[in-house]
Motif scaffolding. Structure first.
Motif, PDB file in Angstrom:
ATOM      1  N   ARG A  29       0.838  -1.206   0.000  1.00  0.00           N
ATOM      2  CA  ARG A  29       0.000   0.000   0.000  1.00  0.00           C
ATOM      3  C   ARG A  29       0.871   1.254   0.000  1.00  0.00           C
ATOM      4  O   ARG A  29       0.598   2.214  -0.729  1.00  0.00           O
ATOM      5  N   GLU A  30       1.928   1.243   0.788  1.00  0.00           N
ATOM      6  CA  GLU A  30       2.839   2.385   0.862  1.00  0.00           C
ATOM      7  C   GLU A  30       3.504   2.629  -0.486  1.00  0.00           C
ATOM      8  O   GLU A  30       3.644   3.760  -0.938  1.00  0.00           O
ATOM      9  N   ALA A  32       2.320   1.806  -3.453  1.00  0.00           N
ATOM     10  CA  ALA A  32       1.305   2.326  -4.378  1.00  0.00           C
ATOM     11  C   ALA A  32       1.044   3.804  -4.106  1.00  0.00           C
ATOM     12  O   ALA A  32       0.922   4.605  -5.044  1.00  0.00           O
ATOM     13  N   THR A  33       0.974   4.181  -2.849  1.00  0.00           N
ATOM     14  CA  THR A  33       0.762   5.575  -2.484  1.00  0.00           C
ATOM     15  C   THR A  33       1.931   6.431  -2.958  1.00  0.00           C
ATOM     16  O   THR A  33       1.731   7.525  -3.493  1.00  0.00           O
ATOM     17  N   ALA A  34       3.139   5.948  -2.788  1.00  0.00           N
ATOM     18  CA  ALA A  34       4.320   6.686  -3.234  1.00  0.00           C
ATOM     19  C   ALA A  34       4.304   6.885  -4.746  1.00  0.00           C
ATOM     20  O   ALA A  34       4.655   7.956  -5.244  1.00  0.00           O
ATOM     21  N   VAL A  36       1.637   7.065  -6.682  1.00  0.00           N
ATOM     22  CA  VAL A  36       0.600   8.055  -6.986  1.00  0.00           C
ATOM     23  C   VAL A  36       1.110   9.462  -6.665  1.00  0.00           C
ATOM     24  O   VAL A  36       0.924  10.399  -7.450  1.00  0.00           O
ATOM     25  N   LEU A  37       1.777   9.602  -5.542  1.00  0.00           N
ATOM     26  CA  LEU A  37       2.315  10.907  -5.158  1.00  0.00           C
ATOM     27  C   LEU A  37       3.390  11.369  -6.139  1.00  0.00           C
ATOM     28  O   LEU A  37       3.452  12.549  -6.500  1.00  0.00           O
ATOM     29  N   SER A  40       1.659  12.544  -9.282  1.00  0.00           N
ATOM     30  CA  SER A  40       1.004  13.818  -9.009  1.00  0.00           C
ATOM     31  C   SER A  40       2.022  14.954  -8.986  1.00  0.00           C
ATOM     32  O   SER A  40       1.784  16.032  -9.548  1.00  0.00           O
TER      33      SER A  40
END
Length: 129
Positions: A29-30, A32-34, A36-37, A40
């Motif tokens: 999850r971390e 995937a979040t990284a 996306v960030l 962005s």
């Protein structure tokens, strides 16, 4: 007493396996979040670059169009890009990246038809990691 100890060890092993699974999920999850960030931030940086060129230009449209095409190539991880402008019912090359001058002008002067705007993107598979 040995049976109780063996039971406790087995419980601890099961708990350890469960915790390792949860840790793996949290790491995924971390990650995937990284990602996306990161994407962005790339888009925000690109927007900032384009807006900076626009604000600094004393209506130098070519500089703005060149920056837009360069930004599109970077964001799309493309090998090349070309932008056409509609003038007098014909599409004319306005800016390009990654094309020879001859190939960039190949679509020059094509007549516009209908209400659709032509678009093109090209990326060689495996050319970037």
């Amino acid at each position: 007493m040995t049976a109780t100890l063996d039971d406790e060890v087995a419980k601890l092993r099961r708990a350890n396996v469960e915790l390792q699974g949860q840790l793996g999920e949290a790491i995924a999850r971390e990650s995937a979040t990284a990602a996306v960030l990161k994407e962005s931030l790339e888009y925000q940086t690109a927007t900032s670059d384009v807006l900076q060129v626009i604000s600094q230009s004393t209506f130098d449209l070519q500089a703005v169009l060149d920056t837009l095409v360069e930004t599109a190539v970077r964001l799309c991880e493309a090998d090349n890009a070309i932008m056409f402008r509609l003038r007098d019912g014909r599409y004319q090359m306005a800016a390009s990246v990654g094309f020879s001058p001859e190939s960039a002008g190949a679509g020059h002067g094509n007549r516009a038809s209908g209400s659709r705007t032509p678009g093109c993107a090209h990326r060689r598979c495996g050319s970037r990691s």
